[in-house]
Design an enzyme around this catalytic site. Structure first.
Site, short mmCIF file in Angstrom:
data_model
loop_
_atom_site.label_atom_id
_atom_site.label_comp_id
_atom_site.label_asym_id
_atom_site.label_seq_id
_atom_site.Cartn_x
_atom_site.Cartn_y
_atom_site.Cartn_z
N GLU A 50 -26.52 -26.64 0.99
CA GLU A 50 -26.22 -27.63 -0.04
C GLU A 50 -25.00 -28.48 0.31
O GLU A 50 -24.97 -29.68 0.06
CB GLU A 50 -26.01 -26.94 -1.39
CG GLU A 50 -27.28 -26.41 -2.02
CD GLU A 50 -27.75 -25.10 -1.42
OE1 GLU A 50 -28.91 -24.70 -1.68
OE2 GLU A 50 -26.96 -24.47 -0.69
N HIS A 92 -30.97 -18.89 -11.29
CA HIS A 92 -31.93 -20.00 -11.37
C HIS A 92 -31.96 -20.61 -12.77
O HIS A 92 -32.91 -21.32 -13.12
CB HIS A 92 -33.35 -19.53 -11.03
CG HIS A 92 -33.49 -18.98 -9.65
ND1 HIS A 92 -33.08 -17.72 -9.30
CD2 HIS A 92 -33.99 -19.54 -8.52
CE1 HIS A 92 -33.34 -17.50 -8.03
NE2 HIS A 92 -33.89 -18.60 -7.52
#
Length: 334
Positions: A57, A126
């Site tokens: 990321e 998540h």
């Protein structure tokens, strides 16, 4: 269109209009994204404009900043909002500050898409709602739509903006609005007026809130999935709540908020994220500063718990119509 289809349409429209628009991230190319938002874009525009990136990321966002500084308009996907933390330094120290540090010589016209919130039984890594972190950072714009029409218009505006935009997508709304009682849509998007998304190019201002539901008894300040939960609570309690869908969390449309609270004299803030230092705390403070002499009751907050995300108690963690409705009642009876 569902919200997924509306977001895909926004990407398609902007890529067709501007060759400088590129899309990349983890699994967004060949696979079409974990939620299929980017499905078909690589086949249509080629691997140089829609491509996969390593699971990195920080590298994804860092590359996007450099690409944006030199004329491209990157749209990157962080597969889940929970995964942005490795890229936090690039987002906060580089993207958000580039215009200021360079005295306007460089900008970071990048859009960072992040599916956020719970509802898919994804557990702690998540399901987070980190919007308050981004609203705290000077130089970032933070957006969270609640419906397909706004999702497309806001995403196009974000892509065309010269500032870095954090674009948060509530996963529970991808295929339909939820009432909070069950993990199923209240009504399919195909049967709701907010699914009537225009096919072509249009924009929705990044700084504007929307009056989702007009009312006179109290003002509800909310965004994303909680817009629909609040509407369900209003219907179930019979309280004439005016629901303000913030849409753009920062910059914030304080004028619309102020006008509504001064009209109703009561305010309830609803969001899915944790309570302490959540964005609702800033909303309550701003309402208090601007509307104190118009308030007829204390400002109420309905939020997630101050705990790590509780996988086994996911639907108890979410503010549901019962908790939101109870806050409505406290506000009108105070």
């Amino acid at each position: 269109m569902t919200m997924i289809q509306a977001l895909r349409s926004a990407l398609d429209v902007t890529m067709a209009r501007d060759d400088n628009v590129v899309v990349f991230g983890e699994d967004v190319g060949y696979f079409g994204g974990v939620f299929r938002v980017t499905e078909g874009l690589q086949q249509k525009y080629g691997k140089s404009r829609c491509f996969d990136a390593p699971i990195n990321e920080g590298g994804i966002v860092g590359a996007a900043i450099g690409m944006g500084a030199y004329g491209l308009r990157p749209i990157v996907e962080i597969q889940f909002a929970d995964y942005f933390y490795p890229a936090a330094d690039q987002i906060i120290s580089e993207a958000a500050r580039l215009r200021f540090r360079s005295a306007g010589d460089f900008t970071a016209p990048i859009t960072i898409r992040m599916p956020c919130g719970g509802g898919i039984y994804g557990g702690q890594t998540h399901s987070q709602s980190p919007e308050a972190i981004f609203t705290h950072v000077c130089g970032l714009r933070t957006v969270m739509p609640s419906n397909p029409i706004d999702a497309k218009g806001l995403l196009i505006s974000a892509i065309e903006c010269d500032d870095p935009v954090i674009f948060l997508e509530p996963k529970r709304l991808y295929n339909g609005p939820f009432d909070g009682h069950h993990d199923r849509p209240v009504v399919p998007w195909s049967k709701h007026e907010l699914c009537n998304v225009p096919e072509g190019h249009y924009t929705t201002p990044l700084e504007s809130a929307a009056v989702f539901r007009s009312g006179a008894a109290l003002t509800v300040l909310t965004y994303g999935t909680m817009v629909w939960v609040s509407a369900c609570a209003a219907a179930e309690t019979g309280i004439d709540a005016e629901i303000i869908d913030l849409r753009s969390l920062w910059p914030l449309d304080i004028q619309t908020i102020e006008a509504s609270v001064k009209k109703t004299g009561r305010c309830v803030v609803v969001h899915e994220a944790t309570r302490t230092c959540g964005f609702g705390a800033e909303l309550a403070s701003m309402v208090q500063e601007r509307c104190f002499y118009h308030l007829e009751a204390p400002i109420e907050r309905v939020t997630g718990w101050d705990t790590p995300y509780p996988h086994a108690q996911e639907w108890a963690y979410f503010p549901g119509p019962e908790r939101v409705g109870a806050a409505f009642k406290r506000a009108v009876e105070a």
